[in-house]
Design a protein around this motif. Structure first.
Motif, short mmCIF file in Angstrom:
data_model
loop_
_atom_site.label_atom_id
_atom_site.label_comp_id
_atom_site.label_asym_id
_atom_site.label_seq_id
_atom_site.Cartn_x
_atom_site.Cartn_y
_atom_site.Cartn_z
N GLU A 142 0.81 -1.22 0.00
CA GLU A 142 0.00 0.00 0.00
C GLU A 142 0.84 1.27 0.00
OE1 GLU A 142 -3.22 0.34 2.72
OE2 GLU A 142 -3.81 -1.77 2.54
N ASP A 143 1.99 1.27 0.65
CA ASP A 143 2.80 2.48 0.68
C ASP A 143 3.28 2.85 -0.72
OD1 ASP A 143 4.42 0.24 0.56
OD2 ASP A 143 6.01 1.09 1.80
N ARG A 144 3.58 1.83 -1.53
CA ARG A 144 4.00 2.08 -2.91
C ARG A 144 2.83 2.60 -3.74
NH1 ARG A 144 6.65 3.98 -7.05
NH2 ARG A 144 6.75 2.61 -8.88
N VAL A 145 1.63 2.09 -3.49
CA VAL A 145 0.44 2.56 -4.20
C VAL A 145 0.20 4.03 -3.90
CG1 VAL A 145 -2.06 2.32 -4.45
CG2 VAL A 145 -0.63 0.28 -4.25
N ALA B 68 2.41 6.19 -2.99
CA ALA B 68 3.48 6.97 -3.62
C ALA B 68 3.17 7.18 -5.11
CB ALA B 68 4.82 6.25 -3.46
N ILE B 69 2.63 6.17 -5.76
CA ILE B 69 2.23 6.30 -7.18
C ILE B 69 1.13 7.33 -7.32
CG2 ILE B 69 1.11 5.09 -9.10
CD1 ILE B 69 2.59 2.56 -8.22
N ALA B 70 0.14 7.26 -6.44
CA ALA B 70 -0.98 8.21 -6.50
C ALA B 70 -0.50 9.64 -6.26
CB ALA B 70 -2.03 7.83 -5.47
N GLU B 71 0.38 9.83 -5.28
CA GLU B 71 0.89 11.17 -5.00
C GLU B 71 1.67 11.71 -6.19
OE1 GLU B 71 3.41 13.67 -1.63
OE2 GLU B 71 3.18 11.48 -1.45
N GLN B 72 2.50 10.85 -6.78
CA GLN B 72 3.28 11.27 -7.95
C GLN B 72 2.36 11.59 -9.12
OE1 GLN B 72 6.48 8.59 -8.83
NE2 GLN B 72 7.27 9.84 -10.52
N ALA B 73 1.26 10.83 -9.24
CA ALA B 73 0.30 11.07 -10.32
C ALA B 73 -0.29 12.46 -10.22
CB ALA B 73 -0.81 10.02 -10.27
N VAL B 74 -0.63 12.87 -9.01
CA VAL B 74 -1.18 14.20 -8.80
C VAL B 74 -0.12 15.26 -9.09
CG1 VAL B 74 -2.18 15.77 -7.12
CG2 VAL B 74 -2.87 13.37 -7.14
N ARG B 75 1.11 15.01 -8.62
CA ARG B 75 2.19 15.98 -8.83
C ARG B 75 2.50 16.17 -10.32
NH1 ARG B 75 2.35 18.39 -3.94
NH2 ARG B 75 2.86 16.96 -2.26
N MET B 76 2.36 15.10 -11.11
CA MET B 76 2.72 15.22 -12.53
C MET B 76 1.60 15.81 -13.38
SD MET B 76 2.65 11.24 -13.91
CE MET B 76 3.97 10.74 -12.83
N GLY B 77 0.46 16.14 -12.77
CA GLY B 77 -0.55 16.88 -13.51
C GLY B 77 -1.85 16.16 -13.76
N ALA B 78 -2.20 15.18 -12.93
CA ALA B 78 -3.46 14.46 -13.13
C ALA B 78 -4.65 15.40 -13.02
CB ALA B 78 -3.58 13.32 -12.11
N TYR B 79 -4.61 16.30 -12.03
CA TYR B 79 -5.74 17.21 -11.85
C TYR B 79 -5.88 18.15 -13.05
CZ TYR B 79 -8.31 21.34 -10.40
OH TYR B 79 -9.18 22.38 -10.37
N ARG B 80 -4.77 18.66 -13.49
CA ARG B 80 -4.80 19.59 -14.63
C ARG B 80 -5.36 18.90 -15.87
NH1 ARG B 80 -1.29 24.11 -15.73
NH2 ARG B 80 -1.46 24.74 -17.90
N CYS B 81 -4.93 17.68 -16.12
CA CYS B 81 -5.41 16.94 -17.29
C CYS B 81 -6.91 16.65 -17.16
CB CYS B 81 -4.63 15.63 -17.44
SG CYS B 81 -5.13 14.63 -18.86
N ALA B 82 -7.33 16.26 -15.96
CA ALA B 82 -8.74 15.95 -15.75
C ALA B 82 -9.61 17.18 -15.96
CB ALA B 82 -8.95 15.38 -14.35
N ALA B 83 -9.21 18.30 -15.37
CA ALA B 83 -10.03 19.51 -15.42
C ALA B 83 -9.98 20.22 -16.77
CB ALA B 83 -9.60 20.47 -14.31
#
Length: 458
Positions: A349-352, A354-369
């Motif tokens: 779970e800790d790796r999951v 970390a993946i999710a946090e990195q996903a947000v940092r790399m622009g997931a929100y910007r792409c979604a919105a």
């Protein structure tokens, strides 16, 4: 491959399909549809693949002979044709990049449409050709959607689902790839075809084979066909389950795709549905568990899919972030609901998180919105988002001085696709908050601290 041509076959099939969606299995029209689907199934499975140019057929045509097929008995016959007909058929063959016999059949049939279209036979043939291609793709989409629709009579749905499944698992003699992979190949093929038509239009006027309006129509239609194919694959990913090779092929396509390509938006929507683990209803939760069970049963595929999403490079970091986040949510769902899932995938779970946090940092929100929900952006929201994206960017030292371009917004997103994109984003956000609440809190505090420091140093 058959080189005969009958106008409006698929236009009629699509009308039959639409009518039968409103009927019960006892209707004689449903039996007629079954027979027609059986007859046309090989051509439906071939998508937009038609016989290629053939030196033997061209030689025969240039000698004033057209090799053709008798529709009733499929017996080869030779037709004597005029010099003008030969010139028109060979020109059409070159322009459409199809077999000379098929081109000749098109020109022959198009003669009866000259008055309706107010065009010469060759140009009328171009319109007939692309009209039927459009109807074929619409028929396929209606067939696949109807085969999974709970709003269709159960008996009719069974008929449609059977034929849809047979097409999904079909292969062609020239290729062992399954139908979804052939859809992706067709999308790529049409991109090259559109480039060649554009080159004709930008070249010398004397080399444009037909009226410019007709050639411009072809260029536009090819672009529309790519979107039709992407929507067809979206429907398949939404309503059916891709096998391992097919899902990996979609991921590979999206990794190298341009976000300016309208097909990318549609295929991204499909992949998010295919990886979604919505728990909003019993039916949705059952579907999510089924996806996880499928992955657990094929642990080698699970590892390959994880590597394809996480380890391989993506052209767009924001799209990568959205897919990463959806994959992280699926992985966490699997770990909580399927014992041993973490051992199969190779991390906990800790790796999951970390993946999710990195996903947000790399622009997931910007792409979604700004991209996936770009159809919702009006002038007022445009200013708000621009300010918000700038503030978010300035919170990080590595992006504070960069100027990130905005995503393209498409004005031809259907209501069906809009609904699915909005539903996927809602489900993803709910799952992110519900499954990773501690990460959400930590990221919020971190962003508040960064914003406070940025304000203090301003």
């Amino acid at each position: 491959m058959n080189t005969t041509w009958e106008p409006e076959r698929f236009a009629n099939l699509n009308r039959q399909l639409g009518e039968c969606l409103e009927l019960t299995a006892e209707s004689p029209k449903v039996e007629e549809l079954k027979q027609k689907l059986e007859e046309l199934k090989p051509e439906l499975a071939s998508l937009l693949e038609y016989p290629a140019k053939n030196a033997q057929h061209r030689t025969a045509l240039e000698k004033g002979k057209q090799l053709s097929n008798n529709d009733a008995y499929m017996v080869a016959k030779v037709l004597n044709v005029s010099t003008d007909f030969v010139a028109e058929a060979t020109k059409l063959s070159d322009f459409l990049e199809v077999d000379e016999d098929l081109a000749a059949a098109l020109v022959h049939k198009a003669v009866g449409y000259e008055k309706r279209f107010e065009l010469a036979a060759g140009e009328s043939a171009v319109l007939l050709y692309f009209s039927e291609r459009e109807a074929k793709l619409e028929s396929l989409r209606t067939l696949f959607a109807g085969g999974a629709s709970t709003g269709v009579d159960e008996g009719v749905r069974t008929v449609l689902e059977q034929h849809a499944s047979e097409i999904l698992s079909s292969t062609l003699k020239a290729s062992s790839s399954m139908f979804p992979e052939r859809v992706l190949a067709a999308i790529n093929m049409l991109q090259g075809r559109q480039t060649r038509v554009s080159a004709v239009l930008s070249g010398p006027s004397a080399e444009v084979p037909y009226q410019r309006e007709v050639v411009e129509f072809v260029k536009t239609r090819i672009g529309e066909e790519r979107k039709q194919l992407a929507m067809l694959l979206f429907v398949i990913m939404r309503d059916y389950q891709l096998n391992s090779g097919e899902l990996l092929a979609v991921v590979a396509w999206l990794r190298s795709a341009s976000v300016s390509d309208a097909a990318t938006l549609r295929l991204a929507a499909g992949l998010l549905v295919a990886l979604g683990t919505d728990e909003g209803s019993e039916q949705a939760e059952a579907a999510a568990l089924d996806k996880v069970s499928h992955l657990v049963r094929d642990s080698a595929f699970l590892v390959r899919l994880n590597a394809a999403i996480i380890d391989e490079p993506w052209c767009d970091s924001g799209l990568k972030g959205v897919v990463w986040l959806q994959w992280a949510l699926l992985a966490l769902f699997g770990m909580k609901r399927s014992p041993g899932f973490d051992q199969l995938i190779g991390f906990r779970e800790d790796r999951v998180e970390a993946i999710a946090e990195q996903a947000v940092r790399m622009g997931a929100y910007r792409c979604a919105a700004d991209y996936l929900l770009g159809h919702r952006i009006d002038d007022a929201m445009e200013y708000e988002l621009a300010d918000e994206f700038t503030a978010l960017q300035q919170q990080r030292a590595d992006t504070a001085s960069a100027v990130s371009p905005r995503y393209p917004h498409f004005d031809d997103v259907s209501e069906e696709l809009q609904w699915q994109l909005e539903r996927s984003m809602e489900a993803m956000l709910a799952a992110f908050i519900g499954r990773m609440s501690s990460l959400v809190r930590r990221m919020r505090y971190s962003e508040e601290d960064a914003l406070y420091q940025a304000q203090q140093s301003a």
